[in-house]
Design a protein around this motif. Structure first.
Motif, PDB file in Angstrom:
ATOM      1  N   LEU A  58       0.813  -1.219   0.000  1.00 38.14           N
ATOM      2  CA  LEU A  58       0.000   0.000   0.000  1.00 38.14           C
ATOM      3  C   LEU A  58       0.847   1.269   0.000  1.00 38.14           C
ATOM      4  O   LEU A  58       0.315   2.367  -0.169  1.00 38.14           O
ATOM      5  CB  LEU A  58      -0.971  -0.020   1.184  1.00 38.14           C
ATOM      6  N   ALA A  81      -2.264  -6.180   0.177  1.00 38.43           N
ATOM      7  CA  ALA A  81      -3.191  -5.448   1.061  1.00 38.43           C
ATOM      8  C   ALA A  81      -4.586  -5.753   0.551  1.00 38.43           C
ATOM      9  O   ALA A  81      -4.758  -6.061  -0.638  1.00 38.43           O
ATOM     10  CB  ALA A  81      -2.949  -3.940   0.992  1.00 38.43           C
ATOM     11  N   VAL A  82      -5.554  -5.649   1.428  1.00 41.54           N
ATOM     12  CA  VAL A  82      -6.934  -5.811   0.947  1.00 41.54           C
ATOM     13  C   VAL A  82      -7.415  -4.519   0.297  1.00 41.54           C
ATOM     14  O   VAL A  82      -8.110  -4.531  -0.713  1.00 41.54           O
ATOM     15  CB  VAL A  82      -7.873  -6.306   2.084  1.00 41.54           C
ATOM     16  N   GLY A  83      -7.005  -3.374   0.870  1.00 45.70           N
ATOM     17  CA  GLY A  83      -7.355  -2.087   0.267  1.00 45.70           C
ATOM     18  C   GLY A  83      -6.481  -1.863  -0.953  1.00 45.70           C
ATOM     19  O   GLY A  83      -5.301  -2.197  -0.935  1.00 45.70           O
ATOM     20  N   LEU A 106      -6.822 -11.304   6.496  1.00 45.94           N
ATOM     21  CA  LEU A 106      -6.424 -10.324   7.522  1.00 45.94           C
ATOM     22  C   LEU A 106      -7.595  -9.793   8.343  1.00 45.94           C
ATOM     23  O   LEU A 106      -7.445  -8.840   9.102  1.00 45.94           O
ATOM     24  CB  LEU A 106      -5.666  -9.154   6.856  1.00 45.94           C
ATOM     25  N   ARG A 244      -8.806   3.417   6.214  1.00 45.36           N
ATOM     26  CA  ARG A 244      -7.873   4.290   5.488  1.00 45.36           C
ATOM     27  C   ARG A 244      -8.045   5.705   6.012  1.00 45.36           C
ATOM     28  O   ARG A 244      -9.176   6.133   6.296  1.00 45.36           O
ATOM     29  CB  ARG A 244      -8.146   4.275   3.979  1.00 45.36           C
ATOM     30  N   HIS A 291      -0.318   2.141  11.452  1.00 43.65           N
ATOM     31  CA  HIS A 291      -0.887   1.230  10.445  1.00 43.65           C
ATOM     32  C   HIS A 291      -0.510  -0.234  10.725  1.00 43.65           C
ATOM     33  O   HIS A 291       0.173  -0.876   9.918  1.00 43.65           O
ATOM     34  CB  HIS A 291      -0.477   1.653   9.030  1.00 43.65           C
ATOM     35  N   MET A 303      -0.763 -12.866   3.743  1.00 42.79           N
ATOM     36  CA  MET A 303      -1.003 -11.830   2.724  1.00 42.79           C
ATOM     37  C   MET A 303       0.039 -11.922   1.611  1.00 42.79           C
ATOM     38  O   MET A 303      -0.278 -11.889   0.421  1.00 42.79           O
ATOM     39  CB  MET A 303      -0.924 -10.430   3.365  1.00 42.79           C
TER      40      MET A 303
HETATM   41  C1  GLV Z   1      -4.007  -2.835   4.986  1.00 44.37           C
HETATM   42  O1  GLV Z   1      -4.210  -1.703   5.295  1.00 44.37           O
HETATM   43  C2  GLV Z   1      -4.713  -3.508   3.962  1.00 44.37           C
HETATM   44  O2  GLV Z   1      -5.496  -2.880   3.225  1.00 44.37           O
HETATM   45  O3  GLV Z   1      -4.510  -4.718   3.811  1.00 44.37           O
END
Ligand code: GLV
Length: 324
Positions: A58, A81-83, A106, A244, A291, A303
């Motif tokens: 990220l 990252a998931v985002g 996560l 975020r 974070h 991840m």
């Molecule tokens: C962490 O912030 C994610 O988006 O994995």
């Protein structure tokens, strides 16, 4: 024009966990590996030239310039990252580049951290830690540093009832909290729906003692929590953000806290990260973490390994495991 790099390589913008680096090496593709620190924008473009896949985190902004620097061999951007607000997905699509993220692995780690911030803020754990470390004299007293009794029917408002929001609800049920959530289009299991009242955001904000954010950052959610939203919250309420930074208008949050219109905030993410607004650092009823949402040791490994699986599948001509 970036200088010519190796061809068809996998560019790993930052060092991943050891197991993921070993799995990448086992792909038998040329690798260009960044460092522990994030690459500069220039390094990013340079090392992307000719890549077949980019594995990023990220902290890397993957925009049209990076995609164009990579060129026509690029098949995949695998975000660890998931985002994925750091990736210009539309620009990737236009260029036929697949984008993947790391959902599902996560949820518990992030909900653990969010719940930790909830407890640290409502029960003044970080504030107490600072007091003890300061060496100032203190003595137990009947009204000393009291906070919210979260197990006494305190109401948690979950903004975004996706995987992480639901993991948050599981924790909150164990603490006897009353549960509100913003409506979701996902099919919910009986367990996930149990005891949750679904309310539109303005009503949820007005009724919650603690509001926790679990929506992605998109143009629609940018500054979702602004002056108006904060104005709806109770003056004693606490805001937790592990999603975020851009979802919260920092200026509005600082004003609400400084003027006593909000009880506190537990923040893991920031606008302009890794910079943190000095006004937030000066506020006592704010707990700040760097974070750490997904920073469980197994979670980080999962991840990174999921990102590598996506690379392996796409470069072998198969569908990605977790496309965005
Ligand atoms: C962490 O912030 C994610 O988006 O994995």
């Amino acid at each position: 024009m970036a200088e010519e790099g190796p061809r068809g390589h996998v560019y790993v913008a930052r060092l991943l966990t050891d197991d993921a680096m070993a799995a990448l090496a086992a792909l038998g593709r040329p690798l260009v590996v960044g460092e522990e620190r994030p690459p500069t924008a220039e390094e990013l473009r340079r090392d992307a030239v000719g890549a077949a896949a980019i594995v990023c985190t990220l902290t890397e902004r993957i925009d049209a310039a990076v995609l164009d620097a990579a060129g026509p061999r690029l098949r995949l951007v695998a975000n660890v990252a998931v985002g994925y607000d750091n990736v210009d997905v539309a620009a990737a699509r236009e260029r036929g580049v697949v984008v993947t993220n790391t959902p599902g692995v996560l949820d518990d780690a992030t909900a653990d951290l969010a719940f930790g911030l909830l407890l640290a803020t409502t029960r003044r754990i970080a504030e107490g830690d600072r007091l003890v470390r300061s060496g100032q004299p203190w003595v137990w007293g009947p009204t000393m540093m009291t906070g919210l009794d979260i197990s006494a029917g305190v109401t948690l408002g979950i903004v975004g009832y996706g995987r992480i929001g639901r993991a948050m609800a599981r924790r909150a049920r164990g603490f006897g909290m009353r549960l509100l959530a913003t409506p979701t289009r996902s099919e919910l299991s009986d367990e996930d729906a149990a005891g949750v009242t679904f309310l539109a955001l303005p009503d949820l904000l007005a009724d919650a003692d603690v509001v926790t954010l679990h929506v992605p950052l998109t143009p629609e959610t940018h500054h979702l929590i602004d002056d108006g939203a904060l104005g709806r919250m109770r003056p004693t309420a606490v805001l937790v953000n592990t999603a975020r930074g851009g979802i919260v208008d920092t200026d509005a949050l600082v004003r609400a806290l400084q003027e006593g219109r909000l009880g506190g905030a537990g923040l893991d993410v920031y606008e302009g990260e890794p910079d943190v607004d000095p006004r937030l650092r000066a506020l006592d009823r704010v707990v700040l973490t760097p974070h750490l949402g997904s920073a469980g040791d197994r979670t980080r490994s999962a991840m990174c390994l999921l990102a590598v699986r996506n690379v392996a599948e796409v470069l072998a001509g198969r569908p990605p495991v977790t496309p965005v």
